[in-house]
Motif scaffolding. Sequence first.
Motif, short mmCIF file in Angstrom:
data_model
loop_
_atom_site.label_atom_id
_atom_site.label_comp_id
_atom_site.label_asym_id
_atom_site.label_seq_id
_atom_site.Cartn_x
_atom_site.Cartn_y
_atom_site.Cartn_z
N TRP A 60 0.79 -1.22 0.00
CA TRP A 60 0.00 0.00 0.00
C TRP A 60 0.83 1.27 0.00
CZ3 TRP A 60 -4.91 -0.56 3.56
CH2 TRP A 60 -5.66 -1.67 3.12
N LYS A 61 2.13 1.13 -0.19
CA LYS A 61 2.95 2.33 -0.30
C LYS A 61 3.00 2.79 -1.76
CE LYS A 61 6.18 1.94 3.58
NZ LYS A 61 7.61 1.91 3.97
N TYR A 62 3.13 4.13 -1.92
CA TYR A 62 3.24 4.68 -3.26
C TYR A 62 4.69 4.67 -3.70
CZ TYR A 62 -1.58 6.30 -3.39
OH TYR A 62 -2.94 6.35 -3.43
N SER A 63 4.89 4.40 -4.99
CA SER A 63 6.24 4.41 -5.56
C SER A 63 6.17 4.71 -7.04
CB SER A 63 6.92 3.06 -5.34
OG SER A 63 8.15 3.01 -6.03
N GLU A 64 7.13 5.48 -7.49
CA GLU A 64 7.19 5.78 -8.94
C GLU A 64 7.69 4.58 -9.73
OE1 GLU A 64 8.15 10.32 -9.61
OE2 GLU A 64 9.51 9.49 -8.09
N LYS A 65 8.12 3.55 -9.00
CA LYS A 65 8.64 2.35 -9.67
C LYS A 65 7.64 1.21 -9.72
CE LYS A 65 13.44 3.45 -8.55
NZ LYS A 65 14.69 2.99 -7.92
N VAL A 66 6.42 1.45 -9.22
CA VAL A 66 5.37 0.43 -9.35
C VAL A 66 5.07 0.24 -10.84
CG1 VAL A 66 2.94 -0.12 -8.94
CG2 VAL A 66 4.33 0.86 -7.11
N GLY A 67 5.03 -1.04 -11.29
CA GLY A 67 4.76 -1.33 -12.69
C GLY A 67 5.99 -1.56 -13.53
N LYS A 68 7.18 -1.39 -12.94
CA LYS A 68 8.42 -1.58 -13.68
C LYS A 68 8.71 -3.06 -13.93
CE LYS A 68 9.53 2.84 -13.74
NZ LYS A 68 9.58 3.60 -15.01
N ASP A 69 8.14 -3.93 -13.07
CA ASP A 69 8.38 -5.37 -13.24
C ASP A 69 7.19 -5.97 -13.99
OD1 ASP A 69 8.15 -8.31 -12.45
OD2 ASP A 69 10.12 -7.79 -11.62
N PRO A 70 7.45 -6.53 -15.17
CA PRO A 70 6.33 -7.05 -15.98
C PRO A 70 5.59 -8.22 -15.34
CG PRO A 70 8.46 -7.68 -16.91
CD PRO A 70 8.74 -6.68 -15.84
N GLN A 71 6.30 -9.01 -14.49
CA GLN A 71 5.62 -10.14 -13.84
C GLN A 71 4.71 -9.68 -12.71
OE1 GLN A 71 9.11 -12.63 -12.88
NE2 GLN A 71 8.11 -14.21 -14.15
N HIS A 72 5.05 -8.53 -12.12
CA HIS A 72 4.26 -8.01 -10.99
C HIS A 72 4.00 -6.53 -11.23
CE1 HIS A 72 5.00 -11.73 -8.79
NE2 HIS A 72 6.30 -11.60 -9.07
N PRO A 73 3.13 -6.21 -12.17
CA PRO A 73 2.91 -4.81 -12.55
C PRO A 73 2.27 -3.95 -11.45
CG PRO A 73 1.30 -6.24 -13.59
CD PRO A 73 2.29 -7.14 -12.95
N ASP A 74 1.70 -4.60 -10.42
CA ASP A 74 1.03 -3.82 -9.37
C ASP A 74 1.88 -3.65 -8.12
OD1 ASP A 74 -1.23 -3.71 -10.97
OD2 ASP A 74 -2.09 -5.54 -10.10
N LEU A 75 3.15 -4.09 -8.18
CA LEU A 75 3.96 -4.09 -6.97
C LEU A 75 5.16 -3.16 -7.07
CD1 LEU A 75 4.06 -7.89 -6.03
CD2 LEU A 75 2.33 -6.16 -5.48
N CYS A 76 5.60 -2.75 -5.88
CA CYS A 76 6.79 -1.93 -5.78
C CYS A 76 8.02 -2.84 -5.80
CB CYS A 76 6.76 -1.09 -4.51
SG CYS A 76 6.87 -2.08 -2.99
N ARG B 222 10.36 -3.36 -3.64
CA ARG B 222 10.60 -4.13 -2.41
C ARG B 222 9.74 -5.39 -2.40
NH1 ARG B 222 8.76 -2.95 3.77
NH2 ARG B 222 6.83 -2.58 2.63
N CYS B 223 8.45 -5.27 -2.70
CA CYS B 223 7.56 -6.42 -2.66
C CYS B 223 7.93 -7.45 -3.73
CB CYS B 223 6.11 -5.98 -2.83
SG CYS B 223 5.44 -5.14 -1.36
N VAL B 224 8.40 -6.94 -4.86
CA VAL B 224 8.85 -7.86 -5.92
C VAL B 224 10.04 -8.68 -5.40
CG1 VAL B 224 9.92 -8.01 -8.21
CG2 VAL B 224 8.00 -6.45 -7.83
N ALA B 225 10.96 -8.00 -4.73
CA ALA B 225 12.15 -8.68 -4.21
C ALA B 225 11.77 -9.72 -3.16
CB ALA B 225 13.11 -7.65 -3.62
N VAL B 226 10.78 -9.40 -2.35
CA VAL B 226 10.33 -10.34 -1.33
C VAL B 226 9.76 -11.59 -1.98
CG1 VAL B 226 8.61 -10.75 0.49
CG2 VAL B 226 9.90 -8.62 0.45
N LEU B 227 8.91 -11.38 -2.98
CA LEU B 227 8.28 -12.53 -3.63
C LEU B 227 9.29 -13.39 -4.38
CD1 LEU B 227 4.93 -11.00 -4.96
CD2 LEU B 227 5.32 -12.35 -2.91
N ARG B 228 10.33 -12.79 -4.87
CA ARG B 228 11.35 -13.55 -5.59
C ARG B 228 12.39 -14.16 -4.66
NH1 ARG B 228 12.44 -9.45 -10.74
NH2 ARG B 228 10.62 -10.12 -11.97
#
Length: 918
Positions: A890-906, A908-914
């Motif tokens: 639920w945090k805002y980030s200008e980098k949300v959507g940069k990861d094509p596998q997780h377009p809704d995540l920031c 940090r959350c992408v790194a956690v899931l990976r």
Amino acid sequence: MNYKDTLNLPKTDFPMRANLVKKEPKFLEYWKNIGLYNYTLKERDGKPSFVLHDGPPYANGHIHLGTAMNKILKDVILKYKTMRGYKTPYIPGWDTHGLPIEHKVTTELGEKAKEMSASKIREECEKFAKKFIEIQKEEFIRLGVRGDWDNPYLTFDPKYEAKILEVFKTLVKNGQVYRAKKPIYWCYHCKTALAEAEIEYHDHESPSIYVKFPFEGDPKKFVVIWTTTPWTLPANTGVALHPGYTYVEIKVGNEIWIIAKELLESFAREVNLESYEVVREFKGSELDGKLLIHPIFDDKRSRIFLADYVSLDTGTGCVHSAPGHGEEDYIYGHLKNGLDVVSPVDDDGRFTKEAGKYAGLHIEEANPIIIEDLRKKGILVAEGKITHSYPHCWRCKNPVIFRATPQWFISVEKNNFREKTLEAIEKVKWIPKWGKNRIKAMVEERPDWCISRQRMWGVPIPALKCEDCGEEFIDEKVLEHFIEIVRKEGTNAWFKLPEKELIPKDVKCPKCGSTHLKKTFNTFDVWIDSGSSFEAVVRSRDDHKFPVDMYLEGSDQHRGWFQSSLWLSVAQTGEPPYKTVLTHGFIKDEQGRAMSKSLGNVISPLEITEKYGADILRLWVMSVDYFNDVRISFNIMDQQVEVYKKIRNTFRYMLGNTHDFYPDKDSVPFGKMPFIDKWMMGKLQDVIKRVTQAYEDYEFSRAYNTLVKFITNELSSFYLDITKDRLYVEAKDSIYRRSAQTVIYETLFALVKMFAPFLTFTAEEVYQHMGNLPHKYKTIQVEMWPEYDESKVDKDVMKEMEIVLSIREEVLKALEEARSKGVIGHSLDAQVTLWSDKESILEVLKNREKELEEIFIVSRVVIEDNNGEMGEYVKVKVEHAKGQKCQRCWKYSEKVGKDPQHPDLCPRCVAVLRGERK
């Protein structure tokens, strides 16, 4: 994708609802099954002991809030000492003899009691006591009080009774026991002598009269006295004046009246004396030995004597003296000046033949008749009414009188007994400190101890009476012989066995040598019974030590159990029976009134446990300054329920967030913890230190306030709130999450231990829900108390966090203002920009820039250098955070959507899931 499945949401198997009323009995059953009392002792085998000796309550009714608070306080101290590593034997006791029980039994029996033998009444008293011992025992157990309930000490137990007599034997051998006719407190309703400790003071309306005593040979000259007990005038034998006061002769009509000069004006106002003339002044010593005509009996005389106790507070400075009905009258009038002791009142409070025309009248009935007779004789100056503090019987609550009767006494002067007892007081720690001065004053002023009671239910004084000369005496051979009988049969034997089995053959009357001897039937003052517990319990048990570490009772016991135990222990051992004496106040209602049935404000502890549970009552005890009188009501209890809910819900949350945490393998060392966690560990150490000291000082309300404030402010409203992000969002085994869990786990365990002495049921429940704890024990009650650990206090971190928290206050204000303007909704919508012209502040902000997002619970924090706006401690700007909202954290980030596998995540959350963020 449902990102909720990727969050580390806590289990919530620790029930939200306490339901203590139903749960607590299950824990009582569990403790019974594990043999809690013996188990705790076994776990502390070989450790130093801490002994708190129980002052015995009377077994004559259900427990009340005072006894409940007393037992809870004792339980708390012993549970705390157990957790500090001490072995803590606790033997509950009951006071089973005496007036409190006999009064109830004979009241229930009614007229039937008059036809029953002493032995039969004693049997009924014993049944009554046994009944309420069992009732009170279950009520104390329900409160969660730990003790050896299967083996309590009971003052009617034959072994205990024998010990009472052994202590008495020491006093007899020392020559301190004597028989005398002297005035003592007498209750004519209960028909027994009373000790000072059995007296209560209540307001009472009495007649107030001024009476003229004519001088012998000069019928126009009078000494004027004032009294509130007209019924004692038939027993008058003297009038006391102070040798050093100035007295005046005043002319009233054709009469001369003598009054203390300093009281003349108030006297004149009181009796409406409008016209008088001062004839002369003189010292009281001038009238020493002068004879006066008795105010009641014309053929008798009263003698003026001198006494220092005469005061100028009220009256006339000329004090009516009846040595048969007053302690000071007896000491100064009889012992020092040889006045006769006249006491024409019987056991029922009725005048005897010695009172002449008043014979057969009750003293209360006689008062108006005596006043009228004085008026007819022309010697009544004035009459009225006065409401004053007056002694009442502790049991029947009726006014008592001073009455000279033959009684048994313990001399407090012989063998320097008083001085030795005062010396013993100096060896004791008194909490609060004023307790020392209080008991010291009581010991200094105490008269000889009247130990005989004219009752049936008690330990008999094994005294004999000579049928030939009437002498009453105590023989050591009889005493020793009777002690052996008591060990086997109990003191009922005195009432059942004939004299030939109680009196050795070679015993003779010490006065006339006769062998025609009969047993007498006085019983001991019950304070002898309970006061002997140091011998009957403490010095008779291998698991106790003498003196014990503590006596703990209400502040009224300075004149009761504390004092009787002290006197008897000094007589028997030369030492006080205790190292520390701790006292508590009385319980009042919400308006500060004493609880009474007439006011309808009595609350039973059973009502509280049935409505709320015992832990709520115990929490209330923790919250109050029990050294003073305390207030209670259901409104006050409801407030404690709210505090309890906060504590319980916090425990529940902490349990839920440590469900997968195993301290042996998952704990993060202090040195590797993030800044916020180090700060929290430091705060915890501070709380441990302060709460431990509060327990050591027995200032439990201080511990309560420290713990509740910590849980409410630093823990629940701050740390647990800001670490939710780490606990739920970070990887399960990441150092970020495990560090927070380490802090939460250690904090939870420390808090539960520090609450355990009071919240005894809830702490046990939490302990059992800490399934990942390497349980060494069957109960939290034998866990070790948390220790202050200085290695977990980083002073630099604590100083920096203090600055950060002050800045946080400004940030929270700015966030609230932005929310009210519609700039943001949730705080995670915000970006916060900070700057300051203070280099020290700016340095801290830059050092902790990474942690500030978590501390402020915002999406981003930007630190800028001074922008030229001088004079600001810190400047705060809040705007909506840039970028998009991460659907996982639920945090805002200008980098949300940069990861094509997780377009809704920031990121940090992408790194956690990976699995890339550890």
